[in-house]
Design a protein around this motif. Structure first.
Motif, PDB file in Angstrom:
ATOM      1  N   PRO A 132       0.808  -1.226   0.000  1.00 52.35           N
ATOM      2  CA  PRO A 132       0.000   0.000   0.000  1.00 52.35           C
ATOM      3  C   PRO A 132       0.840   1.275   0.000  1.00 52.35           C
ATOM      4  N   SER A 133       1.982   1.240   0.665  1.00 56.74           N
ATOM      5  CA  SER A 133       2.849   2.421   0.714  1.00 56.74           C
ATOM      6  C   SER A 133       3.292   2.843  -0.676  1.00 56.74           C
ATOM      7  N   HIS A 134       3.560   1.889  -1.551  1.00 53.01           N
ATOM      8  CA  HIS A 134       4.054   2.199  -2.889  1.00 53.01           C
ATOM      9  C   HIS A 134       2.909   2.347  -3.895  1.00 53.01           C
ATOM     10  N   ASP A 135       1.832   1.619  -3.674  1.00 57.37           N
ATOM     11  CA  ASP A 135       0.635   1.860  -4.507  1.00 57.37           C
ATOM     12  C   ASP A 135       0.204   3.317  -4.377  1.00 57.37           C
ATOM     13  N   ALA A 136       0.225   3.839  -3.144  1.00 54.00           N
ATOM     14  CA  ALA A 136      -0.223   5.211  -2.907  1.00 54.00           C
ATOM     15  C   ALA A 136       0.698   6.230  -3.569  1.00 54.00           C
ATOM     16  N   MET A 137       1.993   5.935  -3.641  1.00 49.21           N
ATOM     17  CA  MET A 137       2.906   6.846  -4.339  1.00 49.21           C
ATOM     18  C   MET A 137       2.477   7.039  -5.786  1.00 49.21           C
ATOM     19  N   ARG A 138       2.205   5.924  -6.440  1.00 53.66           N
ATOM     20  CA  ARG A 138       1.814   5.995  -7.852  1.00 53.66           C
ATOM     21  C   ARG A 138       0.443   6.648  -8.021  1.00 53.66           C
ATOM     22  N   GLU A 139      -0.461   6.373  -7.076  1.00 51.49           N
ATOM     23  CA  GLU A 139      -1.800   6.959  -7.159  1.00 51.49           C
ATOM     24  C   GLU A 139      -1.740   8.486  -7.033  1.00 51.49           C
ATOM     25  N   VAL A 140      -0.976   8.984  -6.073  1.00 52.38           N
ATOM     26  CA  VAL A 140      -0.871  10.429  -5.893  1.00 52.38           C
ATOM     27  C   VAL A 140      -0.142  11.053  -7.088  1.00 52.38           C
ATOM     28  N   ALA A 141       0.885  10.380  -7.576  1.00 51.41           N
ATOM     29  CA  ALA A 141       1.631  10.907  -8.718  1.00 51.41           C
ATOM     30  C   ALA A 141       0.773  10.989  -9.970  1.00 51.41           C
ATOM     31  N   SER A 142      -0.292  10.197 -10.025  1.00 47.52           N
ATOM     32  CA  SER A 142      -1.168  10.196 -11.201  1.00 47.52           C
ATOM     33  C   SER A 142      -2.262  11.258 -11.125  1.00 47.52           C
ATOM     34  N   LEU A 143      -2.345  11.974 -10.006  1.00 48.26           N
ATOM     35  CA  LEU A 143      -3.329  13.046  -9.899  1.00 48.26           C
ATOM     36  C   LEU A 143      -2.965  14.187 -10.851  1.00 48.26           C
ATOM     37  N   PRO A 144      -3.970  14.898 -11.380  1.00 45.72           N
ATOM     38  CA  PRO A 144      -3.702  15.953 -12.372  1.00 45.72           C
ATOM     39  C   PRO A 144      -2.686  16.997 -11.919  1.00 45.72           C
ATOM     40  N   ASP A 152       5.140   9.482 -16.218  1.00 46.83           N
ATOM     41  CA  ASP A 152       4.609   8.136 -16.011  1.00 46.83           C
ATOM     42  C   ASP A 152       5.016   7.621 -14.639  1.00 46.83           C
ATOM     43  N   ALA A 153       4.085   7.593 -13.708  1.00 40.59           N
ATOM     44  CA  ALA A 153       4.396   7.187 -12.339  1.00 40.59           C
ATOM     45  C   ALA A 153       4.773   5.721 -12.242  1.00 40.59           C
ATOM     46  N   THR A 154       4.345   4.910 -13.187  1.00 42.90           N
ATOM     47  CA  THR A 154       4.632   3.480 -13.108  1.00 42.90           C
ATOM     48  C   THR A 154       6.086   3.160 -13.436  1.00 42.90           C
ATOM     49  N   SER A 155       6.804   4.126 -14.038  1.00 41.09           N
ATOM     50  CA  SER A 155       8.185   3.859 -14.459  1.00 41.09           C
ATOM     51  C   SER A 155       9.212   4.393 -13.473  1.00 41.09           C
ATOM     52  N   GLY A 217       2.204  19.658  -1.198  1.00 39.09           N
ATOM     53  CA  GLY A 217       0.876  19.118  -1.458  1.00 39.09           C
ATOM     54  C   GLY A 217       0.898  17.622  -1.670  1.00 39.09           C
ATOM     55  N   PHE A 218       1.905  17.149  -2.383  1.00 38.89           N
ATOM     56  CA  PHE A 218       2.053  15.712  -2.628  1.00 38.89           C
ATOM     57  C   PHE A 218       2.197  14.971  -1.300  1.00 38.89           C
ATOM     58  N   LEU A 219       3.073  15.470  -0.427  1.00 34.30           N
ATOM     59  CA  LEU A 219       3.323  14.791   0.843  1.00 34.30           C
ATOM     60  C   LEU A 219       2.099  14.825   1.753  1.00 34.30           C
ATOM     61  N   ALA A 220       1.352  15.903   1.705  1.00 30.40           N
ATOM     62  CA  ALA A 220       0.134  15.973   2.514  1.00 30.40           C
ATOM     63  C   ALA A 220      -0.886  14.948   2.049  1.00 30.40           C
ATOM     64  N   GLU A 221      -1.086  14.854   0.746  1.00 34.03           N
ATOM     65  CA  GLU A 221      -2.014  13.867   0.197  1.00 34.03           C
ATOM     66  C   GLU A 221      -1.537  12.450   0.496  1.00 34.03           C
ATOM     67  N   TYR A 222      -0.251  12.231   0.331  1.00 36.04           N
ATOM     68  CA  TYR A 222       0.317  10.908   0.594  1.00 36.04           C
ATOM     69  C   TYR A 222       0.169  10.548   2.079  1.00 36.04           C
ATOM     70  N   GLY A 223       0.390  11.508   2.970  1.00 37.64           N
ATOM     71  CA  GLY A 223       0.246  11.251   4.398  1.00 37.64           C
ATOM     72  C   GLY A 223      -1.167  10.837   4.771  1.00 37.64           C
ATOM     73  N   GLN A 224      -2.168  11.437   4.136  1.00 35.88           N
ATOM     74  CA  GLN A 224      -3.549  11.048   4.391  1.00 35.88           C
ATOM     75  C   GLN A 224      -3.788   9.595   3.983  1.00 35.88           C
ATOM     76  N   ARG A 225      -3.196   9.214   2.875  1.00 33.93           N
ATOM     77  CA  ARG A 225      -3.359   7.821   2.415  1.00 33.93           C
ATOM     78  C   ARG A 225      -2.615   6.848   3.320  1.00 33.93           C
ATOM     79  N   MET A 226      -1.495   7.269   3.880  1.00 34.45           N
ATOM     80  CA  MET A 226      -0.789   6.404   4.816  1.00 34.45           C
ATOM     81  C   MET A 226      -1.595   6.227   6.110  1.00 34.45           C
TER      82      MET A 226
END
Length: 253
Positions: A132-144, A152-155, A217-226
């Motif tokens: 989940p920690s790494h899934d969330a990285m890619r999910e947040v990186a894919s936000l507009p 490409d967050a998957t690469s 902003g990225f870290l705040a969103e990621y922290g919520q997902r963590m």
């Protein structure tokens, strides 16, 4: 990858467990690839005070920290992709470094060709891209808000191979290939602790291309997902699940 903050690198448990499985009496030369701030190199020096132990890294910040930590040891600026040892080593040691290097089907046989007969290649790599920690990285990186800067967050990092694939890459030249997987459950005080733990490693490729405001902003969103992915346990602690793959291969004498 951007320089990793040496202050985030005080993690030696996996390095110790990898080194404990290296069966060498008195190596003449040992190389610590991707040595970071020298904490893993220090373990090699403590175990074998006499042999020459050389740490290599592609980060000047890391090497400066390593030289301050171990002023009597030798450290070299080097890229693992093109690394060639000055002396034939008895040990090539890589703790949490090779996951950042691509084309393992070529890399591992090349590194394993370096040690002398009877020498050892010892590797530890995080195997956490499906967590989940790494899934969330890619999910947040894919936000507009972040896709234009990150792409490409998957690469950001390639998945490592399976244990059997590494066995097949090394076995033909090996006396023995010892491979195992361990899943750690790291106690964390808060979602921020999880973010701080990963900020210098898995998060780094996502953060390095962002402006200061977008990074916050990225870290705040990621922290919520963590906070959602790793709920507090009965004592308030959150457990960060972190699988790792270990390989210790010994060359034929």
């Amino acid at each position: 990858m951007a320089d990793w903050n040496p202050g985030l690198a005080e993690r030696t448990r996996q390095a110790r467990e990898l080194l404990a499985r290296v069966d060498l009496e008195a190596p003449r030369f040992a190389f610590d690839l991707g040595c970071g701030p020298g904490n893993s190199t220090e373990l090699l020096v403590m175990r074998w005070p006499q042999p020459e132990v050389v740490g290599t890294d592609n980060s000047e910040a890391m090497l400066a920290s390593a030289r301050e930590r171990l002023p009597e040891s030798r450290f070299e600026l080097s890229d693992i992709v093109t690394w060639q040892p000055e002396h034939v080593p008895d040990l090539v040691y890589a703790n949490a470094a090779l996951q950042w290097v691509g084309d393992h089907a070529t890399l591992f046989p090349r590194l394993f060709a370096s040690p002398a007969p009877g020498g050892v290649l010892a590797v530890q790599m995080p195997d956490s891209l499906g967590e989940p920690s790494h899934d969330a990285m890619r999910e947040v990186a894919s936000l507009p808000a972040y896709t234009s800067a990150i792409g490409d967050a998957t690469s950001a990092r390639s998945r490592i191979l399976s244990p059997t694939a590494y066995y097949d890459l090394l076995a033909c030249e090996a006396a023995v290939v010892d491979g195992w997987q361990t899943t750690y459950h790291h106690p964390m005080q808060s979602p921020k602790s999880i973010v701080d733990w990963l900020r210098g490693t898995g998060l780094s490729p996502f953060l390095e291309t962002l402006s200061e405001d977008h990074r916050a902003g990225f870290l705040a969103e990621y922290g919520q997902r963590m906070a959602a992915a790793y709920p507090a346990r009965s004592d308030g602690i959150r457990l960060l699940t972190f699988p790792r793959l270990f390989i210790v291969a010994t060359r034929r004498s």
